[in-house]
Write a protein that holds these residues in place. Structure first.
Motif, PDB file in Angstrom:
ATOM      1  N   ALA A  96      49.575  20.982 -28.149  1.00 50.16           N
ATOM      2  CA  ALA A  96      49.307  21.228 -26.735  1.00 50.16           C
ATOM      3  C   ALA A  96      48.291  20.203 -26.257  1.00 50.16           C
ATOM      4  N   ILE A  97      48.366  19.873 -24.974  1.00 53.54           N
ATOM      5  CA  ILE A  97      47.376  18.977 -24.383  1.00 53.54           C
ATOM      6  C   ILE A  97      46.232  19.849 -23.882  1.00 53.54           C
ATOM      7  N   LEU A  98      45.150  19.853 -24.648  1.00 50.71           N
ATOM      8  CA  LEU A  98      44.001  20.719 -24.361  1.00 50.71           C
ATOM      9  C   LEU A  98      42.932  20.010 -23.542  1.00 50.71           C
ATOM     10  N   THR A  99      43.189  18.795 -23.130  1.00 51.63           N
ATOM     11  CA  THR A  99      42.182  17.967 -22.459  1.00 51.63           C
ATOM     12  C   THR A  99      41.519  18.656 -21.266  1.00 51.63           C
ATOM     13  N   PRO A 100      42.247  19.334 -20.367  1.00 55.90           N
ATOM     14  CA  PRO A 100      41.575  19.964 -19.223  1.00 55.90           C
ATOM     15  C   PRO A 100      40.813  21.236 -19.568  1.00 55.90           C
ATOM     16  N   LEU A 101      41.101  21.853 -20.712  1.00 58.79           N
ATOM     17  CA  LEU A 101      40.457  23.114 -21.093  1.00 58.79           C
ATOM     18  C   LEU A 101      39.267  22.909 -22.020  1.00 58.79           C
ATOM     19  N   GLU A 102      39.370  21.909 -22.888  1.00 60.37           N
ATOM     20  CA  GLU A 102      38.388  21.740 -23.953  1.00 60.37           C
ATOM     21  C   GLU A 102      36.945  21.631 -23.461  1.00 60.37           C
ATOM     22  N   PRO A 103      36.643  20.890 -22.366  1.00 63.44           N
ATOM     23  CA  PRO A 103      35.237  20.781 -21.942  1.00 63.44           C
ATOM     24  C   PRO A 103      34.607  22.107 -21.527  1.00 63.44           C
ATOM     25  N   HIS A 104      35.458  23.090 -21.238  1.00 61.38           N
ATOM     26  CA  HIS A 104      34.950  24.379 -20.765  1.00 61.38           C
ATOM     27  C   HIS A 104      34.875  25.419 -21.886  1.00 61.38           C
ATOM     28  N   CYS A 105      35.172  25.007 -23.107  1.00 64.96           N
ATOM     29  CA  CYS A 105      35.149  25.926 -24.251  1.00 64.96           C
ATOM     30  C   CYS A 105      33.785  25.885 -24.931  1.00 64.96           C
ATOM     31  N   SER A 106      33.253  27.044 -25.219  1.00 72.00           N
ATOM     32  CA  SER A 106      32.092  27.106 -26.103  1.00 72.00           C
ATOM     33  C   SER A 106      32.544  27.081 -27.561  1.00 72.00           C
ATOM     34  N   ALA A 107      33.760  27.534 -27.805  1.00 72.98           N
ATOM     35  CA  ALA A 107      34.392  27.418 -29.129  1.00 72.98           C
ATOM     36  C   ALA A 107      35.879  27.282 -28.913  1.00 72.98           C
ATOM     37  N   LEU A 108      36.519  26.564 -29.821  1.00 74.58           N
ATOM     38  CA  LEU A 108      37.958  26.300 -29.703  1.00 74.58           C
ATOM     39  C   LEU A 108      38.586  26.442 -31.083  1.00 74.58           C
ATOM     40  N   LEU A 109      39.542  27.366 -31.195  1.00 69.50           N
ATOM     41  CA  LEU A 109      40.230  27.620 -32.456  1.00 69.50           C
ATOM     42  C   LEU A 109      41.724  27.395 -32.270  1.00 69.50           C
ATOM     43  N   ALA A 110      42.351  26.818 -33.279  1.00 64.91           N
ATOM     44  CA  ALA A 110      43.800  26.646 -33.295  1.00 64.91           C
ATOM     45  C   ALA A 110      44.396  27.565 -34.348  1.00 64.91           C
ATOM     46  N   THR A 111      45.482  28.236 -33.991  1.00 56.81           N
ATOM     47  CA  THR A 111      46.159  29.121 -34.931  1.00 56.81           C
ATOM     48  C   THR A 111      47.626  28.741 -35.029  1.00 56.81           C
ATOM     49  N   PHE A 112      48.257  29.205 -36.107  1.00 61.60           N
ATOM     50  CA  PHE A 112      49.637  28.841 -36.401  1.00 61.60           C
ATOM     51  C   PHE A 112      50.381  30.064 -36.920  1.00 61.60           C
ATOM     52  N   GLY A 113      50.450  31.102 -36.096  1.00 65.29           N
ATOM     53  CA  GLY A 113      51.043  32.351 -36.527  1.00 65.29           C
ATOM     54  C   GLY A 113      49.988  33.232 -37.159  1.00 65.29           C
ATOM     55  N   VAL A 114      49.078  33.750 -36.347  1.00 67.57           N
ATOM     56  CA  VAL A 114      47.959  34.561 -36.833  1.00 67.57           C
ATOM     57  C   VAL A 114      47.877  35.821 -35.982  1.00 67.57           C
TER      58      VAL A 114
END
Length: 593
Positions: free
Chosen positions: A511-529
């Motif tokens: 995913a293109i997270l560029t517009p969301l990432e600056p507003h995250c205090s934490a960012l996690l990626a999952t793959f079927g969780v």
């Protein structure tokens, strides 16, 4: 079975498999041989449907790909009923029941099924995030035990296609973008399912999609006419082939070519015919059989011969490059290419007609049937075709297996950003939740009704895609743009102005997270969780160990400029392949990719 058959050499367990195969082959009529070369779809339930009964009794078919399975007991009972029907045929050839993956979260009748009553593990792409062959081996051994318990003896997996085209919809079912890692994990997967050789304790695996289904033009999938072209602008064909070399070395029982049609591909100075791989003699016979020395079963992907009309929705035959040919001509071309079996088809009478007319030689039919029968004998199906219902109930989805699956899910999470003081959550943290069940966190934190009442917000999102639903199965393939829509971005920005936000994104593809990432205090990626497994990470019970199995592009423009066949080919990715913090409590200045 007749009295004569019960005394036949093919039922003598003291004889070598090859001798038993030859004895059975010599007893079979043309019609009985033709039936082996078709692998039809069926549905498991309280009873065997009349259509399947007819395919067994009149079509002499003995390979079935099961979709619906309601619970362990019903699955075992249905399987035994199938075997009972087969035992009444003249030669009593047992049924081989196959399945697409069943142990993760993706629900796509064209590719995989959600775990349901089986133990739930990360998607294969999550296994790639862990980069741990031992975990893959343990998963595969667990899945093998569960499959055996309900009579599933053939796995239409693993998928070893490389995740080189970010827009492609099926990346979740493979092991990421790296050819060497994919090959290593595929070998562990095959060992867990098959052992060192196929035996009566094995599930026979069908590795797919030869010679690598990842480099799709514009990221579209060849299930559909607009996605039929596979392209190699960076000349990386051999990268995509590498995992299959490892799978062959590990003894994969079968291989499935993909629907894709290579465009502009040359190999060893020879132009490759622009027809789907299942019709391509240069690829199946020349490359797979002769160059790589593979002599196992080659089964086409589903639906190469006939158009289908399901629920009023049409899906043309995936006969790319040979659309102009008749069904009969397509069949001849696929067999001449080197295929042994037709997936998702049930028309042995057409094959019988092709032999009787002289268009296909009986010796060629014998060659394929010999391979197919050999697997049945190796699996011990002639000696022990039935399963025990009570064992099925006790084994499938038992507490130990479920817990191991949950642990693997939690470990597979990738921490991309983790500002100090935000995670892990404590029992006094007031948490506002979107996109997951508040009940999953209720015993661990204080649930806040609104963002204004919260210390932190947890937001779960799926990777974006473009909804489509004009063709059968199309809605299940999450394809198209990788960008979040403007409304989602605006909502996220507004939420982040009120409270620190932990963003959790399920990446079935990048995913293109560029517009969301600056507003995250934490960012996690999952793959079927699952929510349950995620909570263990959010509260610090389990440390996220994952590393990105593919890069995350910075922009759509970077995706458009990249080569579809090149691993890690986008310019200045937001997060590079292999990135991951390996923990949660990290100062923000240390999270830059």
């Amino acid at each position: 079975m007749s009295d004569t058959a019960t005394q036949a050499a093919y039922l003598d367990t003291a004889l070598p498999v090859n001798q038993r195969v030859e004895d059975l082959l010599g007893r079979m009529t043309l019609e009985e041989k033709a039936g082996q070369m078709f692998h039809a779809i069926t549905f498991g339930g309280a009873d065997v449907d009349s259509g399947t009964q007819g395919l067994i009794a009149e079509g002499f078919m003995s390979h079935f790909n099961v979709h619906q399975l309601p619970d362990a007991r019903t699955a075992a009972r249905w399987h035994n009923a199938m075997q009972e029907l087969a035992s009444r045929t003249r030669l009593g050839i047992p049924i081989t029941v196959s399945t697409d993956p069943r142990h993760a979260f993706a629900e796509n009748q064209g590719a995989s099924f959600a775990a349901g009553f089986f133990s739930a593990w990360p998607e294969p792409i999550g296994m790639a995030a862990l980069r741990d062959p031992e975990t893959v081996l343990r998963f595969a051994d667990t899945a093998r035990q569960e499959y055996l318990a309900v009579g599933l003896r053939a796995a239409l997996h693993p998928t070893v296609d490389l995740a080189t085209e970010p827009r492609w919809a099926r990346q979740y079912s493979g092991f990421g973008q790296d050819p060497e890692l994919t090959g290593q994990l595929a070998a562990a997967y095959l060992e867990g399912f098959q052992g060192h050789a196929v035996s009566d304790q094995s599930v026979a695996c069908m590795t797919k999609h030869f010679p690598g289904g990842g480099p799709q033009k514009d990221g579209e999938d060849p299930h559909f006419p607009y996605g039929r072209e596979q392209v190699y602008p960076a000349g990386k064909f051999e990268d995509h082939l590498l995992p299959f070399r490892d799978a062959i070395g590990a003894g994969t029982s079968a291989i499935m070519p993909y629907y894709g049609m290579p465009v502009g591909l040359e190999r060893n100075g020879e132009a490759i015919e622009e027809v789907g791989f299942g019709f391509n003699r240069q690829i199946i016979t020349g490359l797979l059989r002769e160059e790589l020395g593979y002599d196992g079963v080659v089964c086409t992907d589903w639906g190469l011969l006939h158009d289908s009309d399901v629920f009023g929705m049409n899906l043309p035959a995936r006969a790319w490059g040979v659309e102009h040919l008749s069904v009969e001509d397509r069949m001849v071309k696929a067999i001449d290419a080197g295929c042994d079996q037709f997936g998702g088809e049930a028309c042995p009478e057409i094959l019988v007609g092709m032999v009787k007319s002289g268009r296909i030689q009986i010796q060629r039919i014998d060659e394929s049937v010999r391979r197919l029968l050999k697997v049945k004998f190796e699996l011990g199906l002639f000696e022990n075709r039935y399963v025990d219902e009570e064992t099925a109930v006790a084994v499938v989805g038992n507490a130990v297996f479920r817990e191991e699956g949950l642990k693997a899910q939690s470990r597979s999470v990738v921490a991309l950003r983790a500002a100090a003081g935000v995670l892990p959550l404590s029992s006094s943290t007031r948490v506002y939740v979107e996109g997951m069940s508040p009940e999953a966190l209720a015993d661990c934190v204080v649930i806040a009704p609104t963002p204004d009442d919260a210390d932190v917000a947890i937001v779960r999102l799926d990777a974006p895609y473009e909804p489509r639903n004009d063709l059968f199965l199309e809605a299940m393939f999450r394809a198209g743009s990788l960008e979040f829509d403007a409304a989602t971005v605006a909502h996220f920005e507004e939420l982040a102005r009120k409270v620190p936000v932990v963003l959790v994104v399920n990446l079935d593809r990048p995913a293109i997270l560029t517009p969301l990432e600056p507003h995250c205090s934490a960012l996690l990626a999952t793959f079927g969780v699952s929510d349950e497994a995620l909570v263990r990470v959010l509260t610090g019970e389990v440390n996220p160990e994952g590393r990105l199995p593919f890069e995350l592009p910075r922009s759509t423009q970077a995706v458009l400029e990249a080569h579809s066949d090149e691993p890690g080919g986008t310019r200045e990715p937001l997060y590079a392949y292999g990135f991951g913090l390996g923990g949660l409590v990290v100062p923000a200045c240390e999270t830059d990719a």
